[in-house]
Design an enzyme around this catalytic site. Structure first.
Site, PDB file in Angstrom:
ATOM      1  N   ARG A  47       0.861  -1.189   0.000  1.00  0.00           N
ATOM      2  CA  ARG A  47       0.000   0.000   0.000  1.00  0.00           C
ATOM      3  C   ARG A  47       0.889   1.227   0.000  1.00  0.00           C
ATOM      4  O   ARG A  47       2.100   1.127   0.175  1.00  0.00           O
ATOM      5  CB  ARG A  47      -0.950  -0.018   1.212  1.00  0.00           C
ATOM      6  CG  ARG A  47      -0.219  -0.433   2.477  1.00  0.00           C
ATOM      7  CD  ARG A  47      -0.698   0.239   3.683  1.00  0.00           C
ATOM      8  NE  ARG A  47      -0.561   1.676   3.588  1.00  0.00           N
ATOM      9  CZ  ARG A  47       0.591   2.343   3.773  1.00  0.00           C
ATOM     10  NH1 ARG A  47       1.718   1.727   4.045  1.00  0.00           N
ATOM     11  NH2 ARG A  47       0.608   3.664   3.677  1.00  0.00           N
ATOM     12  N   GLY A  48       0.243   2.403  -0.193  1.00  0.00           N
ATOM     13  CA  GLY A  48       1.014   3.619  -0.379  1.00  0.00           C
ATOM     14  C   GLY A  48       1.159   3.855  -1.875  1.00  0.00           C
ATOM     15  O   GLY A  48       1.462   2.926  -2.636  1.00  0.00           O
ATOM     16  N   ALA A  49       0.928   5.100  -2.291  1.00  0.00           N
ATOM     17  CA  ALA A  49       0.778   5.385  -3.727  1.00  0.00           C
ATOM     18  C   ALA A  49       1.977   4.922  -4.578  1.00  0.00           C
ATOM     19  O   ALA A  49       1.796   4.149  -5.528  1.00  0.00           O
ATOM     20  CB  ALA A  49       0.484   6.869  -3.918  1.00  0.00           C
ATOM     21  N   ARG A  90      -6.919  -0.323  -7.457  1.00  0.00           N
ATOM     22  CA  ARG A  90      -7.393   0.690  -6.499  1.00  0.00           C
ATOM     23  C   ARG A  90      -7.595   1.991  -7.291  1.00  0.00           C
ATOM     24  O   ARG A  90      -6.811   2.289  -8.196  1.00  0.00           O
ATOM     25  CB  ARG A  90      -6.392   0.905  -5.348  1.00  0.00           C
ATOM     26  CG  ARG A  90      -6.337  -0.296  -4.398  1.00  0.00           C
ATOM     27  CD  ARG A  90      -5.517   0.010  -3.150  1.00  0.00           C
ATOM     28  NE  ARG A  90      -6.234   0.859  -2.204  1.00  0.00           N
ATOM     29  CZ  ARG A  90      -5.674   1.345  -1.089  1.00  0.00           C
ATOM     30  NH1 ARG A  90      -4.409   1.093  -0.800  1.00  0.00           N
ATOM     31  NH2 ARG A  90      -6.378   2.097  -0.256  1.00  0.00           N
ATOM     32  N   GLN A 198      -2.711   2.419   9.789  1.00  0.00           N
ATOM     33  CA  GLN A 198      -1.368   2.509   9.191  1.00  0.00           C
ATOM     34  C   GLN A 198      -0.409   3.271  10.109  1.00  0.00           C
ATOM     35  O   GLN A 198       0.784   2.994  10.137  1.00  0.00           O
ATOM     36  CB  GLN A 198      -1.431   3.220   7.826  1.00  0.00           C
ATOM     37  CG  GLN A 198      -2.110   2.437   6.729  1.00  0.00           C
ATOM     38  CD  GLN A 198      -3.573   2.767   6.604  1.00  0.00           C
ATOM     39  OE1 GLN A 198      -4.236   3.119   7.579  1.00  0.00           O
ATOM     40  NE2 GLN A 198      -4.105   2.647   5.405  1.00  0.00           N
ATOM     41  N   ASP A 239      -1.993  10.848  -2.447  1.00  0.00           N
ATOM     42  CA  ASP A 239      -2.286   9.778  -3.405  1.00  0.00           C
ATOM     43  C   ASP A 239      -2.575  10.318  -4.797  1.00  0.00           C
ATOM     44  O   ASP A 239      -2.410   9.614  -5.791  1.00  0.00           O
ATOM     45  CB  ASP A 239      -3.460   8.933  -2.909  1.00  0.00           C
ATOM     46  CG  ASP A 239      -3.039   8.120  -1.695  1.00  0.00           C
ATOM     47  OD1 ASP A 239      -3.078   8.670  -0.581  1.00  0.00           O
ATOM     48  OD2 ASP A 239      -2.610   6.969  -1.882  1.00  0.00           O
ATOM     49  N   ASN A 249      -5.504  12.411   0.053  1.00  0.00           N
ATOM     50  CA  ASN A 249      -4.648  11.577   0.904  1.00  0.00           C
ATOM     51  C   ASN A 249      -5.562  10.806   1.858  1.00  0.00           C
ATOM     52  O   ASN A 249      -6.790  10.953   1.829  1.00  0.00           O
ATOM     53  CB  ASN A 249      -3.624  12.445   1.658  1.00  0.00           C
ATOM     54  CG  ASN A 249      -2.563  11.607   2.343  1.00  0.00           C
ATOM     55  OD1 ASN A 249      -1.969  10.724   1.730  1.00  0.00           O
ATOM     56  ND2 ASN A 249      -2.329  11.841   3.624  1.00  0.00           N
ATOM     57  N   LYS A 250      -4.952  10.019   2.718  1.00  0.00           N
ATOM     58  CA  LYS A 250      -5.689   9.160   3.646  1.00  0.00           C
ATOM     59  C   LYS A 250      -6.783   9.925   4.386  1.00  0.00           C
ATOM     60  O   LYS A 250      -6.574  11.064   4.810  1.00  0.00           O
ATOM     61  CB  LYS A 250      -4.675   8.559   4.629  1.00  0.00           C
ATOM     62  CG  LYS A 250      -5.226   7.648   5.685  1.00  0.00           C
ATOM     63  CD  LYS A 250      -6.097   6.534   5.128  1.00  0.00           C
ATOM     64  CE  LYS A 250      -5.398   5.719   4.057  1.00  0.00           C
ATOM     65  NZ  LYS A 250      -6.346   4.850   3.297  1.00  0.00           N
TER      66      LYS A 250
HETATM   67  O1  MRU Z   1      -4.772   3.250   1.784  1.00  0.00           O
HETATM   68  P1  MRU Z   1      -3.287   3.428   1.786  1.00  0.00           P
HETATM   69  O2  MRU Z   1      -2.630   2.930   3.033  1.00  0.00           O
HETATM   70  O3  MRU Z   1      -2.644   2.923   0.525  1.00  0.00           O
HETATM   71  O4  MRU Z   1      -3.107   5.014   1.784  1.00  0.00           O
HETATM   72  C1  MRU Z   1      -1.822   5.539   1.740  1.00  0.00           C
HETATM   73  C2  MRU Z   1      -1.810   7.008   1.928  1.00  0.00           C
HETATM   74  O5  MRU Z   1      -2.813   7.659   2.003  1.00  0.00           O
HETATM   75  C3  MRU Z   1      -0.474   7.659   1.920  1.00  0.00           C
HETATM   76  O6  MRU Z   1      -0.474   8.809   2.711  1.00  0.00           O
HETATM   77  C4  MRU Z   1      -0.147   8.052   0.471  1.00  0.00           C
HETATM   78  O7  MRU Z   1      -0.192   6.943  -0.384  1.00  0.00           O
HETATM   79  C5  MRU Z   1       1.165   8.669   0.355  1.00  0.00           C
HETATM   80  S1  MRU Z   1       2.454   7.464   0.585  1.00  0.00           S
HETATM   81  C6  MRU Z   1       3.756   8.242   0.011  1.00  0.00           C
END
Ligand code: MRU
Length: 354
Positions: A47-49, A90, A198, A239, A249-250
């Site tokens: 996970r994470g962009a 996603r 997270q 993201d 973002n999250k």
């Molecule tokens: O749902 P996730 O855990 O994939 O969400 C991740 C985030 O929102 C991060 O803040 C985002 O991807 C930036 S990571 C460099």
């Protein structure tokens, strides 16, 4: 401390640190097929962009391997179907689409090679390049961002944006780690980041491992800390960033940005240019993923809400550009107004530092 290598490709398979298991267990999840990669992205093994983009790139390479025995007329359509599923795994993080589109271009360039091992080798090399690019970008973001952090800063962050989420040191967490290594004496409040935790499971673990002083808080504590003047700055990842600077973002990030605005706390977004969606005019056009109600009604498999209760579980929200003090990219630090600063980064707009 050895850096975290959350993703490694060798012997025709992708090995991911299984982020669903941390911090209790440090396990590897093996993707042998592109479908394994789709599953790993959907189920948040990875996970994470930037990380999901890189995982999808290797998924494309694995598809070329799986289809290498097909005849030329079948190979192209089979590959396109696989790329489509990887791209849709996603919906919010644009790095995923960016990486798959890059793999599609490599596929087009390799079609003359025919199926067989040659196309696979070409796509695997492209996936390696995606991983190397994102690593390099996050290293540069960390450097640019650390310069914004004052000595002794108390930093609030949300979700996980470190080496688990991004090849290399990370975006927001990369900045924090670089400031720590520069001897700035920083400390961190990490939001737990409900519902997937997270912050609690990954960020607290990652910062602790790096020796950065970290205090874990329930998401709802941030307002009190900001009101009481306890936070020097907020830094988060993204993201997808729209052309006007609105940043998805999250879930919970928007709330933090509104608090930061209210209490005069600098609010930084850190993201590589691969997170910018130049064709997306504003945050209104960003698709926000909604995930399973189970993420809210259960914790670690234990039910914490009445059966059948209605749930709203968006995984992301949009922070308006007006709440963002600066956007830290690998090409430099963008300041408002973001429209022109972002347009200058558009591919083909020149390579000058904004
Ligand atoms: O749902 P996730 O855990 O994939 O969400 C991740 C985030 O929102 C991060 O803040 C985002 O991807 C930036 S990571 C460099």
């Amino acid at each position: 401390m050895n850096p975290i290598i959350a993703m490694e490709y060798s012997d025709d398979r992708l090995r991911l640190v299984d982020q669903r298991r941390l911090p209790g267990a440090y396990e590897t999840f093996e993707c042998r097929t592109w479908r394994d990669c789709v599953f790993a992205i959907k189920d948040m093994v990875v996970r994470g962009a930037p990380a999901i983009g890189a995982a999808a790139a290797y998924g494309a390479a694995l598809a070329a391997l799986e289809y290498s025995a097909l005849g030329a007329p079948e190979f192209g359509p089979a590959m396109r179907a696989a790329l489509g599923e990887l791209r849709r795994a996603r919906p919010t993080a644009v790095n995923l689409m960016w990486a798959v589109d890059r793999m599609a271009a490599a596929l087009d360039a390799s079609l003359g090679l025919g199926p067989g091992r040659a196309a696979y080798e070409r796509l695997k090399a492209e996936a390696d390049a995606v991983l190397a690019d994102e690593t390099d970008r996050s290293e540069r973001i960390a450097e640019y961002g650390a310069a914004l952090v004052p000595d002794g800063a108390v930093i609030l962050t949300h979700c996980n944006t470190g080496s688990l989420a991004v090849p290399g040191p990370g975006t927001a967490l990369g900045i924090i780690k670089a400031a720590h290594r520069a001897g700035k004496g920083v400390s961190v409040y990490a939001d737990e980041t409900r519902p997937r935790l997270q912050g609690a499971r990954l960020t607290a673990w990652e910062l602790d491992r790096e020796g950065v002083p970290v205090t874990l808080i329930a998401d709802s504590v941030a307002a009190t800390l900001m009101r009481d003047g306890k936070i020097s700055l907020v830094v988060v990842g993204a993201d997808r960033i729209a052309a006007n600077g609105d940043a998805a973002n999250k879930i919970g990030t928007f709330m933090l940005s509104a608090l930061a605005e209210r209490y005069g706390v600098p609010f930084y977004v850190a993201a590589p240019v691969s997170t910018i969606d130049f064709g997306c005019p504003s945050g209104d056009a960003i698709a926000i993923e909604e995930r399973s109600p189970d993420e809210v009604t259960t914790i670690e498999g234990v039910r914490v809400a009445p059966a059948g209760v209605r749930v709203y579980n968006p995984a992301f929200d949009v922070t308006p550009a007006g709440n963002i003090t600066a956007i830290v990219t690998e090409r430099g630090v963008l300041r408002p107004p973001y429209g022109p600063a972002i347009a200058a980064l558009r591919p083909g707009a020149g390579e000058g530092t904004p």
